[in-house]
Write an enzyme that holds these catalytic residues in place. Structure first.
Site, PDB file in Angstrom:
ATOM      1  N   ASP A  45       0.857  -1.168   0.000  1.00 25.77           N
ATOM      2  CA  ASP A  45       0.000   0.000   0.000  1.00 25.77           C
ATOM      3  C   ASP A  45       0.910   1.240   0.000  1.00 25.77           C
ATOM      4  O   ASP A  45       2.081   1.163   0.378  1.00 25.77           O
ATOM      5  CB  ASP A  45      -0.942  -0.008   1.217  1.00 25.77           C
ATOM      6  CG  ASP A  45      -2.129   0.923   1.017  1.00 25.77           C
ATOM      7  OD1 ASP A  45      -3.016   0.943   1.874  1.00 25.77           O
ATOM      8  OD2 ASP A  45      -2.152   1.643  -0.009  1.00 25.77           O
ATOM      9  N   ASP A  85      -7.805  -7.472   1.022  1.00 24.76           N
ATOM     10  CA  ASP A  85      -6.850  -7.630   2.122  1.00 24.76           C
ATOM     11  C   ASP A  85      -7.528  -7.165   3.393  1.00 24.76           C
ATOM     12  O   ASP A  85      -8.399  -6.279   3.343  1.00 24.76           O
ATOM     13  CB  ASP A  85      -5.582  -6.770   1.884  1.00 24.76           C
ATOM     14  CG  ASP A  85      -5.814  -5.328   2.325  1.00 24.76           C
ATOM     15  OD1 ASP A  85      -6.361  -4.556   1.508  1.00 24.76           O
ATOM     16  OD2 ASP A  85      -5.502  -4.996   3.491  1.00 24.76           O
ATOM     17  N   CYS A 101     -11.563 -28.210   9.182  1.00 23.27           N
ATOM     18  CA  CYS A 101     -10.360 -27.431   8.862  1.00 23.27           C
ATOM     19  C   CYS A 101      -9.104 -28.304   8.978  1.00 23.27           C
ATOM     20  O   CYS A 101      -8.993 -29.120   9.885  1.00 23.27           O
ATOM     21  CB  CYS A 101     -10.258 -26.237   9.823  1.00 23.27           C
ATOM     22  SG  CYS A 101      -8.780 -25.240   9.586  1.00 23.27           S
ATOM     23  N   CYS A 148      -5.948 -27.068   9.375  1.00 24.56           N
ATOM     24  CA  CYS A 148      -4.810 -26.319   9.937  1.00 24.56           C
ATOM     25  C   CYS A 148      -4.275 -27.033  11.182  1.00 24.56           C
ATOM     26  O   CYS A 148      -4.945 -27.884  11.773  1.00 24.56           O
ATOM     27  CB  CYS A 148      -5.251 -24.894  10.285  1.00 24.56           C
ATOM     28  SG  CYS A 148      -6.006 -24.740  11.912  1.00 24.56           S
ATOM     29  N   CYS A 181      -6.571 -27.153  14.304  1.00 22.46           N
ATOM     30  CA  CYS A 181      -7.733 -28.049  14.226  1.00 22.46           C
ATOM     31  C   CYS A 181      -7.314 -29.507  14.108  1.00 22.46           C
ATOM     32  O   CYS A 181      -8.039 -30.401  14.544  1.00 22.46           O
ATOM     33  CB  CYS A 181      -8.605 -27.667  13.035  1.00 22.46           C
ATOM     34  SG  CYS A 181      -9.328 -26.036  13.234  1.00 22.46           S
ATOM     35  N   HIS A 235      -5.043 -20.644  12.017  1.00 19.95           N
ATOM     36  CA  HIS A 235      -6.395 -21.142  11.716  1.00 19.95           C
ATOM     37  C   HIS A 235      -7.201 -20.111  10.923  1.00 19.95           C
ATOM     38  O   HIS A 235      -7.822 -20.420   9.913  1.00 19.95           O
ATOM     39  CB  HIS A 235      -7.152 -21.488  12.995  1.00 19.95           C
ATOM     40  CG  HIS A 235      -8.605 -21.729  12.714  1.00 19.95           C
ATOM     41  ND1 HIS A 235      -9.068 -22.895  12.141  1.00 19.95           N
ATOM     42  CD2 HIS A 235      -9.683 -20.911  12.847  1.00 19.95           C
ATOM     43  CE1 HIS A 235     -10.382 -22.794  11.937  1.00 19.95           C
ATOM     44  NE2 HIS A 235     -10.777 -21.606  12.355  1.00 19.95           N
TER      45      HIS A 235
HETATM   46  C1  LIG Z   1      -9.530  -1.139   6.731  1.00 16.60           C
HETATM   47  N1  LIG Z   1     -10.157  -0.366   5.673  1.00 16.60           N
HETATM   48  C2  LIG Z   1      -9.448   0.201   4.695  1.00 16.60           C
HETATM   49  N2  LIG Z   1      -9.981   0.991   3.750  1.00 16.60           N
HETATM   50  C3  LIG Z   1      -8.970   1.406   2.966  1.00 16.60           C
HETATM   51  C4  LIG Z   1      -8.940   2.284   1.888  1.00 16.60           C
HETATM   52  C5  LIG Z   1      -7.730   2.591   1.290  1.00 16.60           C
HETATM   53  C6  LIG Z   1      -6.534   1.995   1.746  1.00 16.60           C
HETATM   54  C7  LIG Z   1      -6.560   1.080   2.825  1.00 16.60           C
HETATM   55  C8  LIG Z   1      -7.772   0.808   3.428  1.00 16.60           C
HETATM   56  N3  LIG Z   1      -8.106   0.027   4.519  1.00 16.60           N
HETATM   57  N4  LIG Z   1      -5.342   2.326   1.172  1.00 16.60           N
HETATM   58  C9  LIG Z   1      -5.244   3.309   0.271  1.00 16.60           C
HETATM   59  N5  LIG Z   1      -4.044   3.692  -0.233  1.00 16.60           N
HETATM   60  N6  LIG Z   1      -6.358   3.964  -0.156  1.00 16.60           N
HETATM   61  C10 LIG Z   1      -7.663   3.543   0.172  1.00 16.60           C
END
Ligand SMILES: CNc1nc2cc3c(cc2[nH]1)N=C(N)NC3
Length: 371
Positions: A93, A267, A305, A307, A310, A336
């Protein structure tokens, strides 16, 4: 072995898509769930254990790694894959969201965001150009544009202004990313819950052109109903021949609803964070293993499961090690939960391939209702 980044759609059932992303570091089966490895580790897991759950890719964070140990140090040590002993794909990110949610004393300008580290109060600046440089130094396979995430609640005017800034930053991110065969840059759609603003953002991103498109600005407290209402149109606004990545989602039923609406990648910290606190996800719903009713229960957490928790331990044992705060507690329950999430994705991929997603979804909800 490919030297390119490519996405192939392999099937569709309703809006749910089956696909494969090929990268020089391996393939990613979609729909895919990415475990979160924020500070160069999926907490409480060895990398080989993360791979054993079925994860094809994990997520790292520009914001955390730039603050500690720094992107330059990781680069000097051979890049993030070598550093954390994970040779499969990594998506990082860009820092946009974490700066808003973690940093203090932020100053936002057209140039970027100046902020103080939540770790030691040191001064830092993130711009689209610096975020691209950090993600290049880390060596991540999928790079996210640097975007601005408005603090909520925000009125339409603020969301509109923030989305347009993020689109200008998306163009600067694309420019700074350069020509990097085998690596991908994903744009991030913004616009809050406003269909017209999301459409404007999607058009702006299409005009710039990206290898994949994320849906940002959700999973920020809007609730499942509002998120699904937005997902009833947002994925369709994005190019259908590219991966669609919903950021920060979510609970198991969020994930099923998102895949049903055309999302390919997700994610979330939930499975790993919950694993450390004793909350287990099972096909019959959530089990809080610290609850006294598990103290004498000889059964596994989830009979279906595979894992280690479990296969080899009872609920009574898991209850004991959580009550006594033993390190193995977080290890077993994190494994898990990550296994449960990967099995959920594998179940959906098989159902889409077989054209039985609707039945699979009905079974998913019925098993939880049965409790
Ligand atoms: C936990 N919620 C969440 N909404 C998101 C929204 C974004 C993000 C990470 C996030 N995590 N990363 C970005 N760079 N932009 C939008």
């Amino acid at each position: 072995m490919t030297t390119r980044f490519a996405f192939e759609k392999l099937g569709q059932d309703g809006k749910a898509r089956l696909g494969r992303i090929s990268t020089p570091r391996g393939e990613i089966r979609t729909p895919a769930f990415m475990p979160v490895g924020t500070a160069a580790t999926v907490k409480a897991m060895m990398p080989e254990s993360v791979a054993a759950t079925g994860a094809d890719i994990l997520l790292g964070n520009t914001y955390h790694l730039m603050l500690r140990p720094s992107a330059e140090r990781i680069d000097r040590l051979g890049g993030l894959h070598r550093f954390m002993n994970w040779e499969r794909p990594i998506l990082t990110d860009s820092g946009g969201f974490q700066v808003m949610s973690l940093a203090s004393l932020r100053k936002l300008t057209e140039e970027g965001v100046r902020f103080k580290s939540h770790i030691d109060g040191s001064d830092h600046m993130l711009t689209p150009e610096r975020s691209m440089e950090i993600q290049r130094l880390l060596g991540s396979d999928i790079v996210m544009c640097f975007d601005e995430c408005p603090a909520l609640p925000a009125d339409r005017g603020r969301i509109e202004e923030s989305m347009r800034l993020s689109m200008r930053w998306a163009a600067r991110s694309r420019e700074a990313f350069g020509d990097r065969p085998g690596h991908a840059l994903f744009g991030i759609q913004q616009g809050g819950l406003e269909e017209d603003l999301r459409a404007e953002s999607a058009r702006a991103l299409r005009d710039i052109g990206f290898e994949g498109y994320a849906i940002g600005g959700l999973a920020v407290g809007e609730g499942q109903e509002a998120m699904f209402a937005c997902l009833d149109h947002a994925p369709d606004q994005l190019p259908e021949d590219r991966p669609r990545y919903l950021m920060g989602v979510g609970k198991p039923d969020d994930i099923v609803g998102a895949v049903k609406r055309g999302v390919d990648m997700m994610d979330c910290v939930l499975p790993s964070r919950s694993g450390r606190t004793g909350q287990a996800f099972t096909r019959h719903g959530v089990v809080n293993i610290k609850n006294a009713r598990h103290a004498d229960d000889p059964r596994p957490l989830d009979e279906g499961c595979s894992c280690p928790a479990c296969r080899s331990y009872s609920r009574a044992y898991l209850h004991h090690v959580f009550r006594s705060q033993e390190m193995i507690s977080g290890m077993l329950l994190t494994w898990h939960n990550l296994q449960y999430y990967q099995d959920l994705m594998a179940g959906m991929r098989a159902a889409i391939a077989a054209g039985t997603f609707a039945d699979w979804e009905a079974g998913f909800h019925a098993a939880r209702a049965a409790g």
